[in-house]
Design a protein around this motif. Structure first.
Motif, PDB file in Angstrom:
ATOM      1  N   ARG A 181      -9.834  38.356   8.612  1.00 42.84           N
ATOM      2  CA  ARG A 181     -10.405  39.688   8.389  1.00 42.84           C
ATOM      3  C   ARG A 181     -10.845  40.333   9.693  1.00 42.84           C
ATOM      4  NH1 ARG A 181     -12.774  37.012   3.927  1.00 42.84           N
ATOM      5  NH2 ARG A 181     -14.740  36.762   5.084  1.00 42.84           N
ATOM      6  N   LYS A 182     -11.298  39.517  10.656  1.00 44.71           N
ATOM      7  CA  LYS A 182     -11.773  40.058  11.923  1.00 44.71           C
ATOM      8  C   LYS A 182     -10.617  40.402  12.875  1.00 44.71           C
ATOM      9  CE  LYS A 182     -16.157  39.623  10.977  1.00 44.71           C
ATOM     10  NZ  LYS A 182     -17.037  40.815  10.829  1.00 44.71           N
ATOM     11  N   ALA A 183      -9.501  39.687  12.741  1.00 43.71           N
ATOM     12  CA  ALA A 183      -8.400  39.894  13.701  1.00 43.71           C
ATOM     13  C   ALA A 183      -7.056  39.966  12.973  1.00 43.71           C
ATOM     14  CB  ALA A 183      -8.390  38.776  14.734  1.00 43.71           C
ATOM     15  N   ALA A 184      -7.012  40.701  11.878  1.00 39.68           N
ATOM     16  CA  ALA A 184      -5.809  40.744  11.043  1.00 39.68           C
ATOM     17  C   ALA A 184      -4.606  41.294  11.808  1.00 39.68           C
ATOM     18  CB  ALA A 184      -6.077  41.599   9.804  1.00 39.68           C
ATOM     19  N   ARG A 185      -4.813  42.329  12.610  1.00 44.30           N
ATOM     20  CA  ARG A 185      -3.687  42.956  13.304  1.00 44.30           C
ATOM     21  C   ARG A 185      -3.066  41.983  14.303  1.00 44.30           C
ATOM     22  NH1 ARG A 185      -4.709  48.692  15.998  1.00 44.30           N
ATOM     23  NH2 ARG A 185      -5.051  49.119  13.764  1.00 44.30           N
ATOM     24  N   VAL A 186      -3.900  41.300  15.070  1.00 41.66           N
ATOM     25  CA  VAL A 186      -3.385  40.358  16.068  1.00 41.66           C
ATOM     26  C   VAL A 186      -2.660  39.199  15.398  1.00 41.66           C
ATOM     27  CG1 VAL A 186      -4.032  38.754  17.903  1.00 41.66           C
ATOM     28  CG2 VAL A 186      -5.182  40.974  17.716  1.00 41.66           C
ATOM     29  N   ILE A 187      -3.258  38.659  14.352  1.00 37.24           N
ATOM     30  CA  ILE A 187      -2.680  37.486  13.670  1.00 37.24           C
ATOM     31  C   ILE A 187      -1.380  37.849  12.978  1.00 37.24           C
ATOM     32  CG2 ILE A 187      -3.043  35.849  11.780  1.00 37.24           C
ATOM     33  CD1 ILE A 187      -6.033  35.891  12.520  1.00 37.24           C
ATOM     34  N   ASP A 188      -1.368  38.970  12.256  1.00 33.05           N
ATOM     35  CA  ASP A 188      -0.172  39.349  11.500  1.00 33.05           C
ATOM     36  C   ASP A 188       0.997  39.706  12.409  1.00 33.05           C
ATOM     37  OD1 ASP A 188      -1.580  38.932   9.195  1.00 33.05           O
ATOM     38  OD2 ASP A 188      -2.065  41.044   8.852  1.00 33.05           O
ATOM     39  N   ASN A 189       0.715  40.135  13.633  1.00 33.52           N
ATOM     40  CA  ASN A 189       1.789  40.495  14.565  1.00 33.52           C
ATOM     41  C   ASN A 189       2.152  39.369  15.526  1.00 33.52           C
ATOM     42  OD1 ASN A 189       2.025  43.127  13.531  1.00 33.52           O
ATOM     43  ND2 ASN A 189       0.346  43.858  14.822  1.00 33.52           N
TER      44      ASN A 189
END
Length: 513
Positions: A87-95
């Motif tokens: 939830r805190k780093a969704a963009r980094v993790i998902d990409n």
């Protein structure tokens, strides 16, 4: 290529159909059918049958119990932490390419488990370290949790386990913490954790019958390779080991093959656990080519188990076969017993002679077991309630504080799984283990007969239950966990049964939704 395109399979199918028809129309077949119907009506209504078949109070309350929630909290602590990170780093993790790769590998966990056991079955004894199994399962567990960071809906399916599994795991930890020799028990704690984690991964990661069948195919592939090597040992010749066979009573018997394993009994026990899956794939796979491949693999393994001369394993395999046939159609059991007896004259004389030594007290290995059981009795008189600690090393050390056997030596283990677990974990440990075994068999049979899941899944379930029954019988005469590769396979079977039950319930819910 279909079955009808194969002359051999067409002839085999025609012969089988003729035997089935003749048996069903015979006086004996009709009598047994009527007798079974009467027996089933009598037994089905009995209080004992109702007690054994119904779902127990502990089982019914497990999913909603505080104990289950506590176990679930512990097992899913890491996924919950990863959910927060996501939830805190969704963009980094998902990409992230690395996280997507981990997520992709996690979705193929069934393939990785199958490859791990394929390697386990083909690794020569001199090159294998049992801690490789522990390291492999730990790596898979790490992948499961790290992959869940990319697929944040993945969690441990705690409800697919059982209260008896959790209680047994507690006794494993207890017997380590209160062991007479904790340092001696540490290695065995790793082995037990390997098995427990393996079951958790199976029920949590396998999503459908196709994935489970792929895992089992890899398992059978490893078994066929090991069996081919066992046959090769017979061709090139290996040395007779006097401690493994009575040279007087078994005069003329060749050396017992052991393939990639340390002992022929170890190899035979592995064959007992895995071979029933050939029957499942024979029913599940379509096409003459696929069925011929399954039959060829089964024939190679059958020859190999014959050359191990493992009497307890022969009995275990026969029982496993009867259980599988009985679950599919009980009326064929007498027919297969008759065919088995008729095939006796076709067996090599050394195998026939070996069969007739079963239960012969003049056989040194049979008589020696009773000396071991006497030593076990002496130990349990003093430590029946607590046990001496986890692992055969601690038990062996405890034996050395008692009088020796008649030959001046001490047992290295109890030569019986149930007595060994009692010696290690005490009365609570053996009772929890027996309760777990009963639950697994009962839940597997309920899932098979109550309509859960597809026919393909039920065939795999029947094979797992059959192999499980076979090795439980072998465990009366052998300590099958003394060789950890066998121990890992035992718990793989238990995990497959749990997974089939879970899949069946999911399919049933989907159909009724």
């Amino acid at each position: 290529m279909t079955t009808s395109d194969s002359i051999f399979l067409s002839a085999l199918a025609a012969l089988w159909q003729s035997i089935k028809t003749a048996w069903a129309e015979s006086c004996i077949g009709r009598f047994l059918h009527r007798a079974w119907l009467g027996f089933r009506r009598l037994v089905a209504g009995s209080a004992i049958c109702q007690f054994l078949w119904r779902e127990g109070v502990w089982t019914r309350r497990w999913e909603d119990s505080l104990f289950c929630r506590a176990v679930d909290w512990v097992l899913n602590l890491i996924p919950r932490a990863f959910d927060w990170v996501h939830r805190k780093a969704a963009r980094v993790i998902d990409n992230s390419i690395a996280m997507r790769l981990l997520g992709s590998l996690q979705s193929r966990m069934y393939l990785l488990v199958g490859l791990l056991f394929l390697i386990m079955l083909v690794a020569p004894h001199s090159m294998w370290n049992n801690l490789y199994g522990f390291a492999g399962v730990l790596a898979l567990a790490a992948l499961f949790y790290l992959g869940g960071l990319a697929q944040h809906e993945m969690k441990v399916q705690t409800k697919a386990l059982s209260v008896f599994f959790a209680v047994y795991a507690i006794f494993v930890v207890y017997s380590f913490l209160f062991s007479d020799g904790r340092r001696l028990s540490l290695r065995f704690l790793c082995f037990h954790l390997t098995c427990l984690i393996l079951v958790i991964l199976l029920v949590s990661c396998i999503k459908n019958t196709k994935q489970l069948e792929t895992l089992i195919f890899l398992l059978l592939l490893g078994l066929v390779i090991a069996s081919l090597y066992g046959c090769y040992q017979r061709v090139i010749g290996i040395e007779v080991v006097a401690s493994q066979q009575d040279l007087v009573l078994n005069e003329g018997m060749p050396a017992r093959v052991y393939s990639f394993f340390d002992n022929p009994n170890n190899f035979a026990e592995i064959l007992v656990m895995v071979m029933p899956f050939f029957l499942a794939l024979l029913l599940n796979w379509k096409g003459a080519g696929a069925k011929l491949m399954v039959l060829l693999g089964a024939a190679i393994c059958l020859v190999a188990i014959g050359m191990t001369y493992g009497r307890a394993s022969w009995i275990g395999l026969a029982l496993a076969f009867i259980v599988f046939v009985g679950m599919q159609n009980w009326r064929f059991i007498p027919l297969f017993v008759v065919l088995g007896l008729a095939a006796m004259p076709l067996l090599p004389q050394t195998i026939v002679n070996r069969i007739f030594t079963i239960g012969n007290m003049e056989d040194s290995s049979t008589s020696y077991r009773f000396a071991i059981y006497e030593a076990v009795g002496n130990l349990l008189k003093d430590r029946w309630h607590t046990g001496v600690g986890l692992g055969s090393d601690v038990v062996r050390s405890a034996f050395e504080t008692y009088p020796t056997m008649f030959d001046g030596s001490y047992p290295i283990h109890a030569h019986n799984n149930y007595l060994q677990i009692w010696c290690e974990m005490g009365v609570g440990g053996i009772l929890s283990f027996l309760a777990l075994l009963l639950y697994q068999l009962k839940s597997g049979l309920r899932a098979f007969y109550n309509g859960y899941g597809s026919r393909r899944m039920k065939n795999l379930l029947a094979a797992a239950v059959a192999g499980f029954c076979g090795i439980l019988v072998v465990s009366i005469a052998e300590y099958t966990w003394f060789y950890p590769r066998n121990m890992f396979l035992f718990w793989l079977l238990l995990g497959i049964i749990s997974t089939c039950v879970k899949l069946g319930k999911e399919q049933e819910k989907a159909q009724t939704a």
